[in-house]
Design a protein around this motif. Structure first.
Motif, PDB file in Angstrom:
ATOM      1  N   ASN A 156       0.635  -0.937   0.001  1.00  0.00           N
ATOM      2  CA  ASN A 156      -0.046  -0.230   0.127  1.00  0.00           C
ATOM      3  C   ASN A 156       0.861   1.131   0.040  1.00  0.00           C
ATOM      4  O   ASN A 156       0.326   2.554   0.503  1.00  0.00           O
ATOM      5  N   SER A 157       2.181   1.112  -0.477  1.00  0.00           N
ATOM      6  CA  SER A 157       3.071   2.213  -0.551  1.00  0.00           C
ATOM      7  C   SER A 157       3.531   2.428  -2.014  1.00  0.00           C
ATOM      8  O   SER A 157       4.053   1.534  -2.513  1.00  0.00           O
ATOM      9  N   LEU A 158       3.706   3.675  -2.575  1.00  0.00           N
ATOM     10  CA  LEU A 158       4.249   3.828  -3.843  1.00  0.00           C
ATOM     11  C   LEU A 158       5.007   5.004  -3.680  1.00  0.00           C
ATOM     12  O   LEU A 158       4.938   6.067  -3.152  1.00  0.00           O
ATOM     13  N   SER A 159       6.318   4.696  -3.887  1.00  0.00           N
ATOM     14  CA  SER A 159       7.374   5.922  -4.017  1.00  0.00           C
ATOM     15  C   SER A 159       7.866   5.941  -5.138  1.00  0.00           C
ATOM     16  O   SER A 159       8.123   5.157  -6.191  1.00  0.00           O
ATOM     17  N   TYR A 160       8.471   7.178  -5.664  1.00  0.00           N
ATOM     18  CA  TYR A 160       9.006   7.390  -6.961  1.00  0.00           C
ATOM     19  C   TYR A 160       9.973   8.567  -6.841  1.00  0.00           C
ATOM     20  O   TYR A 160       9.973   9.480  -5.844  1.00  0.00           O
ATOM     21  N   ARG A 161      10.992   8.538  -7.615  1.00  0.00           N
ATOM     22  CA  ARG A 161      11.968   9.731  -7.726  1.00  0.00           C
ATOM     23  C   ARG A 161      12.142   9.784  -9.354  1.00  0.00           C
ATOM     24  O   ARG A 161      12.370   8.577 -10.069  1.00  0.00           O
ATOM     25  N   GLN A 162      12.169  11.019  -9.802  1.00  0.00           N
ATOM     26  CA  GLN A 162      12.340  11.264 -11.210  1.00  0.00           C
ATOM     27  C   GLN A 162      13.272  12.515 -11.393  1.00  0.00           C
ATOM     28  O   GLN A 162      13.291  13.199 -10.664  1.00  0.00           O
ATOM     29  N   THR A 163      14.009  12.140 -12.512  1.00  0.00           N
ATOM     30  CA  THR A 163      14.888  13.556 -12.987  1.00  0.00           C
ATOM     31  C   THR A 163      14.588  13.930 -14.333  1.00  0.00           C
ATOM     32  O   THR A 163      14.479  13.145 -15.201  1.00  0.00           O
ATOM     33  N   MET A 164      14.322  14.992 -14.599  1.00  0.00           N
ATOM     34  CA  MET A 164      14.413  15.687 -15.959  1.00  0.00           C
ATOM     35  C   MET A 164      15.477  16.391 -16.338  1.00  0.00           C
ATOM     36  O   MET A 164      15.607  17.542 -15.315  1.00  0.00           O
ATOM     37  N   VAL A 165      16.455  16.141 -17.096  1.00  0.00           N
ATOM     38  CA  VAL A 165      17.250  16.984 -17.315  1.00  0.00           C
ATOM     39  C   VAL A 165      17.184  17.989 -18.336  1.00  0.00           C
ATOM     40  O   VAL A 165      16.582  17.769 -19.249  1.00  0.00           O
ATOM     41  N   LEU A 166      17.150  19.300 -17.922  1.00  0.00           N
ATOM     42  CA  LEU A 166      16.716  20.128 -18.424  1.00  0.00           C
ATOM     43  C   LEU A 166      17.878  21.268 -19.079  1.00  0.00           C
ATOM     44  O   LEU A 166      18.875  21.621 -18.294  1.00  0.00           O
ATOM     45  N   ASP A 167      17.999  22.026 -20.105  1.00  0.00           N
ATOM     46  CA  ASP A 167      18.739  22.869 -20.517  1.00  0.00           C
ATOM     47  C   ASP A 167      18.023  24.148 -20.524  1.00  0.00           C
ATOM     48  O   ASP A 167      17.038  24.361 -21.541  1.00  0.00           O
ATOM     49  N   VAL A 172      22.666  23.553 -17.766  1.00  0.00           N
ATOM     50  CA  VAL A 172      22.085  22.258 -17.741  1.00  0.00           C
ATOM     51  C   VAL A 172      21.608  21.982 -16.097  1.00  0.00           C
ATOM     52  O   VAL A 172      22.295  22.012 -15.075  1.00  0.00           O
ATOM     53  N   PHE A 173      20.295  21.589 -15.833  1.00  0.00           N
ATOM     54  CA  PHE A 173      19.709  21.606 -14.508  1.00  0.00           C
ATOM     55  C   PHE A 173      19.138  20.217 -14.233  1.00  0.00           C
ATOM     56  O   PHE A 173      18.190  19.566 -15.202  1.00  0.00           O
ATOM     57  N   ASP A 174      19.278  19.474 -13.205  1.00  0.00           N
ATOM     58  CA  ASP A 174      18.549  18.200 -13.027  1.00  0.00           C
ATOM     59  C   ASP A 174      17.319  18.485 -12.059  1.00  0.00           C
ATOM     60  O   ASP A 174      17.494  18.761 -10.927  1.00  0.00           O
ATOM     61  N   HIS A 175      16.296  18.730 -12.623  1.00  0.00           N
ATOM     62  CA  HIS A 175      15.032  18.989 -12.076  1.00  0.00           C
ATOM     63  C   HIS A 175      14.393  17.555 -11.382  1.00  0.00           C
ATOM     64  O   HIS A 175      14.160  16.837 -12.244  1.00  0.00           O
ATOM     65  N   THR A 176      14.353  17.610 -10.058  1.00  0.00           N
ATOM     66  CA  THR A 176      13.951  16.428  -9.468  1.00  0.00           C
ATOM     67  C   THR A 176      12.739  16.509  -8.917  1.00  0.00           C
ATOM     68  O   THR A 176      12.222  17.694  -8.376  1.00  0.00           O
ATOM     69  N   ASP A 177      11.890  15.333  -8.706  1.00  0.00           N
ATOM     70  CA  ASP A 177      10.794  15.354  -7.989  1.00  0.00           C
ATOM     71  C   ASP A 177      10.926  13.978  -7.236  1.00  0.00           C
ATOM     72  O   ASP A 177      11.108  13.125  -7.853  1.00  0.00           O
ATOM     73  N   GLN A 178      10.250  13.994  -6.006  1.00  0.00           N
ATOM     74  CA  GLN A 178      10.141  12.592  -5.161  1.00  0.00           C
ATOM     75  C   GLN A 178       9.282  12.741  -4.176  1.00  0.00           C
ATOM     76  O   GLN A 178       8.814  13.782  -3.672  1.00  0.00           O
ATOM     77  N   ASN A 179       8.480  11.458  -3.993  1.00  0.00           N
ATOM     78  CA  ASN A 179       7.230  11.524  -2.985  1.00  0.00           C
ATOM     79  C   ASN A 179       7.047  10.045  -2.595  1.00  0.00           C
ATOM     80  O   ASN A 179       7.424   9.080  -3.244  1.00  0.00           O
ATOM     81  N   THR A 180       6.517  10.005  -1.604  1.00  0.00           N
ATOM     82  CA  THR A 180       5.978   8.529  -1.248  1.00  0.00           C
ATOM     83  C   THR A 180       4.462   8.698  -0.894  1.00  0.00           C
ATOM     84  O   THR A 180       4.032   9.668  -0.070  1.00  0.00           O
ATOM     85  N   LEU A 181       3.562   7.818  -1.319  1.00  0.00           N
ATOM     86  CA  LEU A 181       2.204   8.064  -1.539  1.00  0.00           C
ATOM     87  C   LEU A 181       1.702   6.645  -0.835  1.00  0.00           C
ATOM     88  O   LEU A 181       2.358   5.575  -0.835  1.00  0.00           O
ATOM     89  N   GLN A 182       0.663   6.971  -0.359  1.00  0.00           N
ATOM     90  CA  GLN A 182      -0.186   5.543   0.235  1.00  0.00           C
ATOM     91  C   GLN A 182      -1.563   5.463  -0.455  1.00  0.00           C
ATOM     92  O   GLN A 182      -2.199   6.366  -0.935  1.00  0.00           O
ATOM     93  N   ARG A 183      -1.980   4.237  -0.474  1.00  0.00           N
ATOM     94  CA  ARG A 183      -3.211   3.788  -1.087  1.00  0.00           C
ATOM     95  C   ARG A 183      -4.250   4.216  -0.193  1.00  0.00           C
ATOM     96  O   ARG A 183      -4.441   3.846   1.022  1.00  0.00           O
ATOM     97  N   ARG A 184      -5.315   4.913  -1.083  1.00  0.00           N
ATOM     98  CA  ARG A 184      -6.368   5.369  -0.029  1.00  0.00           C
ATOM     99  C   ARG A 184      -7.590   4.105   0.127  1.00  0.00           C
ATOM    100  O   ARG A 184      -7.519   3.167  -0.809  1.00  0.00           O
TER     101      ARG A 184
END
Length: 184
Positions: A156-167, A172-184
């Motif tokens: 019942n847990s979902l976590s992610y990390r993503q990187t979008m390398v942008l110019d 050049v920048f590593d735009h990152t997002d990360q979170n941990t979610l729970q199933r409702r």
């Protein structure tokens, strides 16, 4: 897409449902540096069925909608829709997504099943298989060069990390997002 209720979603089956998380961190570029945003989000995954391509390839798909809001002011900072797909014969996973900034991604990769299921996908501007599409404005002002994402699914847990390398902004920048979610 098929209407058959006995579709084999393989590693995607555990994604189906509604997920919420309020511990997200977004590291975003600014003209004079970096901005860090804390966010909360909801991701809804629904069964999309399966499809047969050229009567040879069978792909099962799960559709999703993601809405991300800044904790400090509830402003929507990201919306995304797309599909997670599983190709049964090759055991390959694919992630297609679009965001309303004039950008689309088709990332491909693999998954591992152990105590959890880990999906690893990527796409790049130079890849012949897993590509990035962006509007002329985005190519000129915030060119996406690479997309890398890891999703870890545990009961019942979902976590992610993503990187979008942008110019962007002349660097050049590593735009990152990360979170941990729970199933409702």
């Amino acid at each position: 897409m098929s209407d058959n209720t006995e579709i084999n979603y393989g590693p995607l089956a555990g994604l189906i449902g509604v997920w919420s998380g309020n511990k997200g961190t977004d590291l975003a570029p600014e003209p004079d540096g970096t901005e860090t945003n804390e966010y909360y989000e909801t991701i809804t995954f629904t069964e999309a069925g399966d499809v047969s391509n050229a009567e040879e390839q069978v792909i099962s798909a799960v559709h999703y909608m993601q809405k991300v809001q800044r904790i400090s002011n509830d402003k929507v900072i990201h919306q995304e829709t797309g599909y997670w797909m599983w190709e049964q014969d090759s055991n390959r996973v694919m992630h297609s997504l679009t965001i309303p900034r004039g950008m689309a991604v088709l990332a491909g990769g693999s998954f591992k099943e152990q105590e959890n299921i880990t999906f690893d996908v990527q796409a790049s501007i130079d890849s012949k298989d897993w590509q990035l599409i962006q509007s002329p404005f985005m190519r000129e002002k915030a060119k996406l060069q690479q997309y890398v994402q890891q999703v870890i699914l545990e009961k019942n847990s979902l976590s992610y990390r993503q990187t979008m390398v942008l110019d962007i902004y002349g660097r050049v920048f590593d735009h990152t997002d990360q979170n941990t979610l729970q199933r409702r």
